[in-house]
Design a protein around this motif. Structure first.
Motif, PDB file in Angstrom:
ATOM      1  N   LEU A   1       5.260  -5.167   7.508  1.00  0.00           N
ATOM      2  CA  LEU A   1       4.013  -5.875   7.813  1.00  0.00           C
ATOM      3  C   LEU A   1       4.184  -7.388   7.763  1.00  0.00           C
ATOM      4  O   LEU A   1       3.438  -8.121   8.402  1.00  0.00           O
ATOM      5  CB  LEU A   1       2.912  -5.418   6.853  1.00  0.00           C
ATOM      6  CG  LEU A   1       2.571  -3.926   6.951  1.00  0.00           C
ATOM      7  CD1 LEU A   1       1.598  -3.525   5.855  1.00  0.00           C
ATOM      8  CD2 LEU A   1       1.999  -3.599   8.314  1.00  0.00           C
TER       9      LEU A   1
ATOM     10  N   VAL B   1       0.841  -1.181   0.000  1.00  0.00           N
ATOM     11  CA  VAL B   1       0.000   0.000   0.000  1.00  0.00           C
ATOM     12  C   VAL B   1       0.880   1.236   0.000  1.00  0.00           C
ATOM     13  O   VAL B   1       1.998   1.199   0.428  1.00  0.00           O
ATOM     14  CB  VAL B   1      -0.892   0.035   1.255  1.00  0.00           C
ATOM     15  CG1 VAL B   1      -1.813  -1.149   1.254  1.00  0.00           C
ATOM     16  CG2 VAL B   1      -0.043   0.055   2.509  1.00  0.00           C
TER      17      VAL B   1
ATOM     18  N   PHE C   1       4.580  -8.950  11.169  1.00  0.00           N
ATOM     19  CA  PHE C   1       3.519  -8.927  12.182  1.00  0.00           C
ATOM     20  C   PHE C   1       3.510 -10.247  12.945  1.00  0.00           C
ATOM     21  O   PHE C   1       3.503 -11.329  12.338  1.00  0.00           O
ATOM     22  CB  PHE C   1       2.160  -8.686  11.524  1.00  0.00           C
ATOM     23  CG  PHE C   1       1.038  -8.587  12.525  1.00  0.00           C
ATOM     24  CD1 PHE C   1       0.812  -7.411  13.211  1.00  0.00           C
ATOM     25  CD2 PHE C   1       0.225  -9.683  12.793  1.00  0.00           C
ATOM     26  CE1 PHE C   1      -0.214  -7.315  14.151  1.00  0.00           C
ATOM     27  CE2 PHE C   1      -0.810  -9.595  13.732  1.00  0.00           C
ATOM     28  CZ  PHE C   1      -1.022  -8.407  14.409  1.00  0.00           C
TER      29      PHE C   1
ATOM     30  N   SER D   1      -8.490   4.879  18.510  1.00  0.00           N
ATOM     31  CA  SER D   1      -8.214   4.187  17.247  1.00  0.00           C
ATOM     32  C   SER D   1      -7.035   4.842  16.538  1.00  0.00           C
ATOM     33  O   SER D   1      -7.163   5.324  15.429  1.00  0.00           O
ATOM     34  CB  SER D   1      -9.456   4.244  16.357  1.00  0.00           C
ATOM     35  OG  SER D   1     -10.533   3.587  16.974  1.00  0.00           O
TER      36      SER D   1
ATOM     37  N   PRO E   1      -9.333  -6.681  20.486  1.00  0.00           N
ATOM     38  CA  PRO E   1      -7.935  -6.287  20.218  1.00  0.00           C
ATOM     39  C   PRO E   1      -7.282  -5.575  21.400  1.00  0.00           C
ATOM     40  O   PRO E   1      -6.074  -5.704  21.611  1.00  0.00           O
ATOM     41  CB  PRO E   1      -8.066  -5.351  19.014  1.00  0.00           C
ATOM     42  CG  PRO E   1      -9.371  -5.701  18.381  1.00  0.00           C
ATOM     43  CD  PRO E   1     -10.267  -6.125  19.507  1.00  0.00           C
TER      44      PRO E   1
ATOM     45  N   ALA F   1       1.084  -2.907  13.430  1.00  0.00           N
ATOM     46  CA  ALA F   1       0.618  -2.646  12.065  1.00  0.00           C
ATOM     47  C   ALA F   1      -0.418  -1.530  12.110  1.00  0.00           C
ATOM     48  O   ALA F   1      -1.218  -1.460  13.054  1.00  0.00           O
ATOM     49  CB  ALA F   1      -0.006  -3.902  11.455  1.00  0.00           C
ATOM     50  N   PRO F   2      -0.436  -0.685  11.087  1.00  0.00           N
ATOM     51  CA  PRO F   2      -1.428   0.405  11.064  1.00  0.00           C
ATOM     52  C   PRO F   2      -2.862  -0.108  11.053  1.00  0.00           C
ATOM     53  O   PRO F   2      -3.763   0.557  11.572  1.00  0.00           O
ATOM     54  CB  PRO F   2      -1.106   1.141   9.754  1.00  0.00           C
ATOM     55  CG  PRO F   2       0.306   0.775   9.435  1.00  0.00           C
ATOM     56  CD  PRO F   2       0.495  -0.616   9.966  1.00  0.00           C
ATOM     57  N   GLY F   3      -3.081  -1.298  10.470  1.00  0.00           N
ATOM     58  CA  GLY F   3      -4.424  -1.854  10.395  1.00  0.00           C
ATOM     59  C   GLY F   3      -5.021  -2.183  11.752  1.00  0.00           C
ATOM     60  O   GLY F   3      -6.218  -2.416  11.861  1.00  0.00           O
ATOM     61  N   MET F   4      -4.186  -2.197  12.810  1.00  0.00           N
ATOM     62  CA  MET F   4      -4.719  -2.430  14.157  1.00  0.00           C
ATOM     63  C   MET F   4      -5.611  -1.275  14.592  1.00  0.00           C
ATOM     64  O   MET F   4      -6.546  -1.465  15.359  1.00  0.00           O
ATOM     65  CB  MET F   4      -3.588  -2.576  15.184  1.00  0.00           C
ATOM     66  CG  MET F   4      -2.629  -3.701  14.926  1.00  0.00           C
ATOM     67  SD  MET F   4      -3.457  -5.306  15.102  1.00  0.00           S
ATOM     68  CE  MET F   4      -3.509  -5.807  13.374  1.00  0.00           C
ATOM     69  N   ARG F   5      -5.311  -0.060  14.141  1.00  0.00           N
ATOM     70  CA  ARG F   5      -6.061   1.139  14.584  1.00  0.00           C
ATOM     71  C   ARG F   5      -6.221   1.133  16.109  1.00  0.00           C
ATOM     72  O   ARG F   5      -7.332   1.191  16.639  1.00  0.00           O
ATOM     73  CB  ARG F   5      -7.449   1.244  13.915  1.00  0.00           C
ATOM     74  CG  ARG F   5      -7.526   1.118  12.432  1.00  0.00           C
ATOM     75  CD  ARG F   5      -6.650   2.053  11.616  1.00  0.00           C
ATOM     76  NE  ARG F   5      -6.656   3.429  12.052  1.00  0.00           N
ATOM     77  CZ  ARG F   5      -5.539   4.115  12.320  1.00  0.00           C
ATOM     78  NH1 ARG F   5      -4.341   3.558  12.209  1.00  0.00           N
ATOM     79  NH2 ARG F   5      -5.611   5.344  12.699  1.00  0.00           N
TER      80      ARG F   5
ATOM     81  N   SER G   1       0.688   1.492  15.425  1.00  0.00           N
ATOM     82  CA  SER G   1       0.806   1.475  13.964  1.00  0.00           C
ATOM     83  C   SER G   1       2.229   1.230  13.495  1.00  0.00           C
ATOM     84  O   SER G   1       2.441   0.614  12.448  1.00  0.00           O
ATOM     85  CB  SER G   1       0.301   2.799  13.377  1.00  0.00           C
ATOM     86  OG  SER G   1      -1.091   2.927  13.590  1.00  0.00           O
ATOM     87  N   LYS G   2       3.222   1.709  14.245  1.00  0.00           N
ATOM     88  CA  LYS G   2       4.607   1.542  13.818  1.00  0.00           C
ATOM     89  C   LYS G   2       5.272   0.350  14.503  1.00  0.00           C
ATOM     90  O   LYS G   2       6.378  -0.034  14.135  1.00  0.00           O
ATOM     91  CB  LYS G   2       5.407   2.807  14.118  1.00  0.00           C
ATOM     92  CG  LYS G   2       4.786   4.091  13.586  1.00  0.00           C
ATOM     93  CD  LYS G   2       4.743   4.155  12.075  1.00  0.00           C
ATOM     94  CE  LYS G   2       4.134   5.448  11.598  1.00  0.00           C
ATOM     95  NZ  LYS G   2       2.634   5.435  11.650  1.00  0.00           N
TER      96      LYS G   2
ATOM     97  N   GLY H   1      -1.246   9.341   8.448  1.00  0.00           N
ATOM     98  CA  GLY H   1      -2.141   8.997   7.370  1.00  0.00           C
ATOM     99  C   GLY H   1      -2.766  10.165   6.641  1.00  0.00           C
ATOM    100  O   GLY H   1      -3.843  10.613   7.000  1.00  0.00           O
TER     101      GLY H   1
END
Lengths: 484, 484
Positions: free
Chosen positions: A125, A96, A128, A185, A354, A321-325, A317-318, A103
């Motif tokens: 990623l 991505v 992870f 988030s 989570p 993973a950023p997708g964890m929010r 996120s760093k 973001g």
């Protein structure tokens, strides 16, 4: 690919070192994946078989598979054994375009024709910790009470807030207890909530570092604040220029300025906090990648020096993973109730499972193990980029390489527009952010390079391509100059 | 409690029916838990041992344990076997006060002294399908690509949106494709986003059903909209009175009105859509518990009749658990871009792993199996409450019992203030919502009773206590009347 034991790996017990059998086995499998002998989808031999073939104890193989799983190279599927999923050399399956830091409103997918995405702001990623996450989730589902699944505290799970408070005190020096922490988030939501509360209290402006995160800037603007740029130099934010603005709130990245990578100097920290006290101002401390420091321990958070005037925020996120929010917000007491109300009115609170999994990873040490692993790996990647830049872009100045997941390349003797440089790099298949995306004040051209997601070899090759692209652009400019 | 095989269950193979061994075993274990012979923490025998003792195939026991796990009665812990965690009769470990429908700003924890919490809006959290969730999470972690973990599409995971679009078309009749769906953090976030976009477009007011969800009302007000109450009668929202307000947007619960439980009648549906078309108005359709209908298939969603004028929204809060904070929003095309931008500016998008897990549960059928299970159970609970009300509160009118997780009790012949009734019930250890919390227009007193989280026996006992408390209040009023 069958399950024929060690043949597929061309492994020989006699090649193994006397000690460190686990590390040896991990390295061998990693090498086999890197060289393409083991492709994604390949099934590793059962632990018992491989242990027998190699004449080692089964525990060695189990532990090696677990480490490989933690790296994201393999996963254990019920009924299907241990399967290769990651790739050491190749690009991630569908990379991505990384929104910078928190973001920006940029395209979320890598454009066609790009095969090395060096957008800043995304960790590796492929690393992870899938296996550790699943183990933690299993523990959470086995132990959580039914009430944990109900409408909860809008501040977040007490268990996670307790872990976060302890961790932030230990690693970042914060003065905080669990009751003050608000689970959010990600830093993006922290900025949204702070902007909402500032607007509700009548603020019309907010100051922000320049250069600074394009994503953060766009977001503050969305919530109705005029974002006033304040220049950054080698000591960080120039506080005298902040004080000259009408803003009484400032968003900055003191531990590792985005994107320049400078650390806010001690005299500037003192000036900034003096400004905050005198103006009854607010400092929003975006601690976005303080975990990734290679030279020394990160400087303590600003919040530790002035908890009444600092909103501290960070995220996974760093690190994961950023997708964890999933992130945290530690506000001054005077803003706490308003921020919790804003969080409640936004989404009632963050998803609980989570949160409990992260609490488990923090409590059990798996999070620290993961950080150590990726830090070592990222350091090697950073070294590869720096070495390649010295060779292929010798005129460039490299900044901010002591920490984080990205570095900044500037051209002190000027040069073509950095948007043009980035466009040429993209033609060569390498995606980088032009520095000008992240700034509004004038300054030398530059490129922001994220290196966390690629192997040293791939990074070296990408920088070579970048060097040719930039060299061509500079040459084109020289040739074009007499006429233009 | 050891692992002595069948003794602990007092199970005898000869007591088993010829067919349906699995169902029999599930019922026996459930009964043992209900009667307290198996307490939380008790370890069930290994499947092999129990199968041998009973003379049945091991598959029967494995399947029985899986079903018990899906009910939330037991969990399988690695290395520790299968452990009882749920309780069939007891209250959930630490019940929360359920925010109604989408969560009002009410205390999140059950007050001291309350031992039966009948707050509406929370499903049976002990039934959360822990085992199915963990299996799905394992599958997700085994198959998700690295890019899935990055900054994603602010609309949410494409995989989940595809599953949701198919499901909403099939079960609710929606006309929708995956590109239109926006994954949100529950209906609460949907309302927040819609309110933000309406405000940005200049709206100052929004109409809402009265009575209606206190949580929804408080939330719309937080985002700066004046909420105008429109009365509800036995046919649902009175559209003529909506049309008399200045509002051009209305929030309602057409499939099962909260809290009265009435269905929006066909003539009212037609009137409402005619209003929306004539006024270029917007209907926000909160489909909060349409999955739980006991008498017939739920009426199709309004969105199906006027996708240009309806925002459809729902969540997993009533089917899985409110703590998931996972829902969906299907807006008209003209609002889509603004709502996605608002979602992005709020949190960049929802956490990815729970989205992928829900997609897996939907795709694999586990979600449907769970729904069938809880629907059957809830129906029995509903029946118990209705029977107990007929016995212990014969003068009360019971409404909205054909669907959902709650019902409404009103006193058509008047009576004491319902806040006073609720206070008396609370003194008797039973927590209910007074209807007046959820209304602003005048109307008869009432009590909202959520029944999903308790067994029939417990509900019967709670209603008996409620009857005594209400009877005392009414008697007190009669006695006081001559003097007051």
């Amino acid at each position: 690919m069958g399950r024929e034991g060690t043949d597929f790996l061309q492994l020989h017990r006699r090649a193994a070192p006397r000690g460190g059998l686990t590390a040896w086995l991990v390295a061998e499998v990693r090498g086999a994946v890197a060289e393409g002998r083991l492709a994604a989808g390949a099934v590793l031999p059962p632990t018992r078989t491989l242990a027998q073939d190699l004449g080692v104890s089964r525990g060695v193989v189990v532990e090696a598979y677990r480490r490989l799983a933690d790296e994201g190279l393999v996963v254990s599927r019920v009924g299907a054994g241990t399967v290769v999923v990651g790739s050491v050399t190749g690009p991630p399956p569908a990379p991505v375009v990384a929104p910078a830091a928190t973001g920006p409103l940029l395209p979320a997918r890598t454009p066609a024709g790009v095969d090395v995405d060096l957008s800043p702001g995304v960790p590796d990623l492929a690393a992870f910790p899938r296996a550790a996450w699943l183990r933690a989730e299993r523990a959470v589902l086995a132990t959580a009470g039914a009430a944990d699944l109900g409408y909860g505290d809008p501040r977040g799970s007490a268990r996670l807030r307790t872990e976060l408070a302890a961790r932030l005190a230990r690693t970042r020096g914060l003065r905080v207890d669990a009751g003050q922490v608000v689970v959010v988030s990600g830093v993006a939501q922290s900025l949204a909530l702070v902007a909402q509360v500032l607007r509700a209290r009548g603020a019309a402006t907010v100051a922000m570092e320049d250069p600074g995160s394009r994503g953060a800037r766009d977001q503050l603007a969305h919530w109705g604040l005029e974002v006033l740029p304040v220049p950054v130099d080698d000591d960080g934010l120039r506080v005298a220029e902040l004080a000259a603005t009408p803003a009484r709130a400032a968003v900055l990245t003191p531990a590792h300025q985005f994107p320049t990578g400078v650390v806010l100097a001690p005299h500037r920290r003192r000036e900034l906090l003096a400004w905050a006290r005198a103006a009854d101002g607010l400092v929003v401390e975006d601690d976005y990648d303080a975990e990734h420091r290679y030279d020394r321990a990160p400087v303590p958070a600003l919040q530790a020096s002035a908890p009444e005037h600092v909103v501290h925020t960070g995220s996974t996120s760093k690190t994961l993973a950023p997708g964890m929010r999933l992130g945290w917000l530690v506000p001054p007491p005077a803003l706490h109730a308003d921020l919790v109300a804003a969080k409640h009115a936004s989404d009632l609170g963050s998803p609980v499972l989570p949160q409990l999994v992260l609490a488990e990873l923090l409590a059990g040490g798996a999070h620290d193990r993961h950080l150590r692993l990726v830090r070592t790996r990222q350091r090697a990647r950073r070294d590869a980029v720096v070495a390649a830049l010295a060779r292929h872009l010798p005129s460039a100045r490299v900044e901010g390489a002591a920490a984080g997941l990205h570095l900044l390349v500037t051209f002190p003797d000027g040069g073509p527009d950095d948007v043009e440089l980035a466009a040429r790099a993209r033609e060569a298949g390498v995606l980088v952010h032009p520095l000008s995306w992240h700034r509004r004040l004038p300054g030398p051209p530059g490129l922001v390079l994220g290196y966390a997601a690629h192997t040293p070899d791939r990074l070296t090759e990408a920088v070579a391509r970048l060097g040719r692209a930039v060299g061509g652009a500079r040459l084109g400019r020289v040739l074009a100059a007499p006429g233009g």
